[in-house]
Write an enzyme that holds these catalytic residues in place. Structure first.
Site, PDB file in Angstrom:
ATOM      1  CG  ASP A  14      -1.784   1.238   1.324  1.00 48.47           C
ATOM      2  OD1 ASP A  14      -2.366   1.615   0.301  1.00 48.47           O
ATOM      3  OD2 ASP A  14      -1.872   1.859   2.414  1.00 48.47           O
ATOM      4  CB  SER A  15       0.270   4.783  -0.600  1.00 53.17           C
ATOM      5  OG  SER A  15      -0.920   4.870   0.145  1.00 53.17           O
ATOM      6  CE1 TYR A  46       2.543   5.540  -3.426  1.00 56.67           C
ATOM      7  CE2 TYR A  46       1.397   3.677  -4.401  1.00 56.67           C
ATOM      8  CZ  TYR A  46       2.536   4.216  -3.851  1.00 56.67           C
ATOM      9  OH  TYR A  46       3.668   3.448  -3.741  1.00 56.67           O
ATOM     10  N   GLY A  47      -3.208   8.870  -3.731  1.00 59.91           N
ATOM     11  CA  GLY A  47      -4.558   9.200  -4.216  1.00 59.91           C
ATOM     12  C   GLY A  47      -4.733  10.571  -4.837  1.00 59.91           C
ATOM     13  CB  CYS A  77      -3.230   0.512  -2.475  1.00 58.62           C
ATOM     14  SG  CYS A  77      -3.307   2.228  -2.987  1.00 58.62           S
ATOM     15  CG  ASN A  78      -9.777   0.672  -2.301  1.00 56.81           C
ATOM     16  OD1 ASN A  78     -10.737   0.079  -2.755  1.00 56.81           O
ATOM     17  ND2 ASN A  78      -9.359   0.476  -1.068  1.00 56.81           N
ATOM     18  CB  THR A  79      -5.067   4.840  -4.979  1.00 57.32           C
ATOM     19  OG1 THR A  79      -5.837   5.464  -3.938  1.00 57.32           O
ATOM     20  CG2 THR A  79      -4.596   5.876  -5.961  1.00 57.32           C
ATOM     21  CD  GLU A 157      -0.059   7.038   5.931  1.00 59.84           C
ATOM     22  OE1 GLU A 157       1.069   6.995   6.429  1.00 59.84           O
ATOM     23  OE2 GLU A 157      -0.596   6.057   5.381  1.00 59.84           O
ATOM     24  CB  CYS A 189      -9.527   4.656   0.806  1.00 57.94           C
ATOM     25  SG  CYS A 189      -7.861   5.114   1.338  1.00 57.94           S
ATOM     26  CB  THR A 190      -6.640  -0.125   2.416  1.00 55.78           C
ATOM     27  OG1 THR A 190      -5.570   0.656   1.861  1.00 55.78           O
ATOM     28  CG2 THR A 190      -7.115  -1.137   1.409  1.00 55.78           C
ATOM     29  CG  HIS A 191      -5.027   5.128   4.488  1.00 62.69           C
ATOM     30  ND1 HIS A 191      -4.531   4.591   3.334  1.00 62.69           N
ATOM     31  CD2 HIS A 191      -3.956   5.647   5.155  1.00 62.69           C
ATOM     32  CE1 HIS A 191      -3.217   4.791   3.295  1.00 62.69           C
ATOM     33  NE2 HIS A 191      -2.847   5.431   4.384  1.00 62.69           N
TER      34      HIS A 191
HETATM   35  N1  DGL Z   1      -4.774   3.280   1.054  1.00 61.23           N
HETATM   36  C1  DGL Z   1      -4.853   3.674  -0.294  1.00 61.23           C
HETATM   37  C2  DGL Z   1      -6.138   3.388  -0.966  1.00 61.23           C
HETATM   38  O1  DGL Z   1      -6.735   2.387  -0.623  1.00 61.23           O
HETATM   39  C3  DGL Z   1      -4.106   4.857  -0.767  1.00 61.23           C
HETATM   40  C4  DGL Z   1      -4.286   6.143  -0.126  1.00 61.23           C
HETATM   41  C5  DGL Z   1      -3.352   7.169  -0.700  1.00 61.23           C
HETATM   42  O2  DGL Z   1      -2.169   6.898  -0.760  1.00 61.23           O
HETATM   43  O3  DGL Z   1      -3.824   8.225  -1.133  1.00 61.23           O
HETATM   44  O4  DGL Z   1      -6.551   4.065  -1.853  1.00 61.23           O
END
Ligand code: DGL
Length: 274
Positions: A14-15, A46-47, A77-79, A157, A189-191
């Site tokens: 993931d990011s 990353y998003g 990571c969904n992105t 984060e 988003c996994t966050h």
């Molecule tokens: N956790 C990530 C996701 O699922 C990325 C979030 C990010 O880096 O912007 O999209």
């Protein structure tokens, strides 16, 4: 049968800390598997980046995991799942991938009663329209209402995941989706599982909130079984975490919010070399 693959680790990336929500579920489903986790903490988020940059980063992340001799790659990571999956599968043909988007979309399409599904995610995930396309393909009757929620990743984060300020921001983000009468909300988003309790409270009992981690973990287990790559040794799996930068609060987030205990030292790597 890929017998010699059974003892290899599962690779997850993931990011940043988000993919740890997926790691946590994978450990529950597959406690004896060894896991290599990479979080690109030096380049998170990353998003808010372009699809080309996301692809470039994803290739480097995968190259790193491949250098660790893993048997499957979990794109936690969904992105990346929304912007780079096709390219990843084309470039790396010999390794199975599990993304977080499809398990989420399939489950949402199965549980919705009124066919109105909300999705929250990073700008890159929402702009890719990947959830919308997948859900429509699964059932053309489904209406998808999407919302970018870019401030949630930096808050996660930072470990800033509850309290009045977080609640007002969540209410602000969710208001328009709740107003569309959705009965299902995908945390795209996994966050976001870090905010799950507050999000569920704001959504109320008529909206099912979907956290993809569990469905992704089940998919990983199914694929390992299908390929006969599951590790049957009677031992506790080893977890090794690699980051491209080690933020001060990382261990605190691991312990306090994710309740993951890592006996190995977290290692820093230079992802630009991959
Ligand atoms: N956790 C990530 C996701 O699922 C990325 C979030 C990010 O880096 O912007 O999209």
């Amino acid at each position: 049968m890929k017998k010699n693959y059974q003892n290899r680790p599962i690779g997850i990336f993931d990011s940043g800390v988000g993919g740890l929500t997926v790691l946590k579920e994978i450990v529950k489903f597959l406690p004896n598997e060894d896991i290599i986790y990479f979080g690109d903490t030096a380049r998170v988020p990353y998003g808010i980046k372009s699809a080309d940059t996301i692809k470039k980063f994803a290739f480097q992340d995968v190259n790193f995991l491949l250098s660790k001799n893993i048997k499957i790659i979990v794109v936690a990571c969904n992105t990346v799942s929304s912007n780079a999956m096709e390219d990843l599968k084309l470039k790396y043909k010999n390794i199975p991938f599990v993304d977080v988007l499809m398990p989420n979309a399939i489950y949402a399409s199965q549980i919705t009663n009124n066919f109105k599904i909300g999705v929250i995610g990073t700008p890159a995930t929402i702009l890719s329209a990947a959830y919308k396309k997948s859900l429509k393909r699964l059932n053309p009757k489904i209406k998808v209402f999407s919302k970018m929620t870019p401030l949630l990743v930096p808050l996660a984060e930072e470990g800033f995941i509850k309290g009045q300020i977080v609640d007002s921001l969540l209410k602000h983000y969710l208001k328009s989706l709740i107003g569309k009468d959705i009965d299902t909300l995908i945390l795209g988003c996994t966050h976001y599982p870090l905010f799950e309790k507050s999000i569920s409270k704001i959504c109320g009992k008529n909206i099912s909130v979907i956290n993809s981690a569990k469905h992704t973990a089940r998919t990983v287990k199914n694929i390992l079984e299908d390929y006969n790559m599951e590790n049957y040794e009677n031992k506790k799996g080893d977890i090794q975490i690699y980051l491209s930068d080690i933020p001060n609060n990382f261990e605190r987030i691991l312990k306090r919010f994710l309740k993951i205990r890592i006996s190995n030292k977290i290692e820093k790597i230079n992802i630009e070399n991959f």
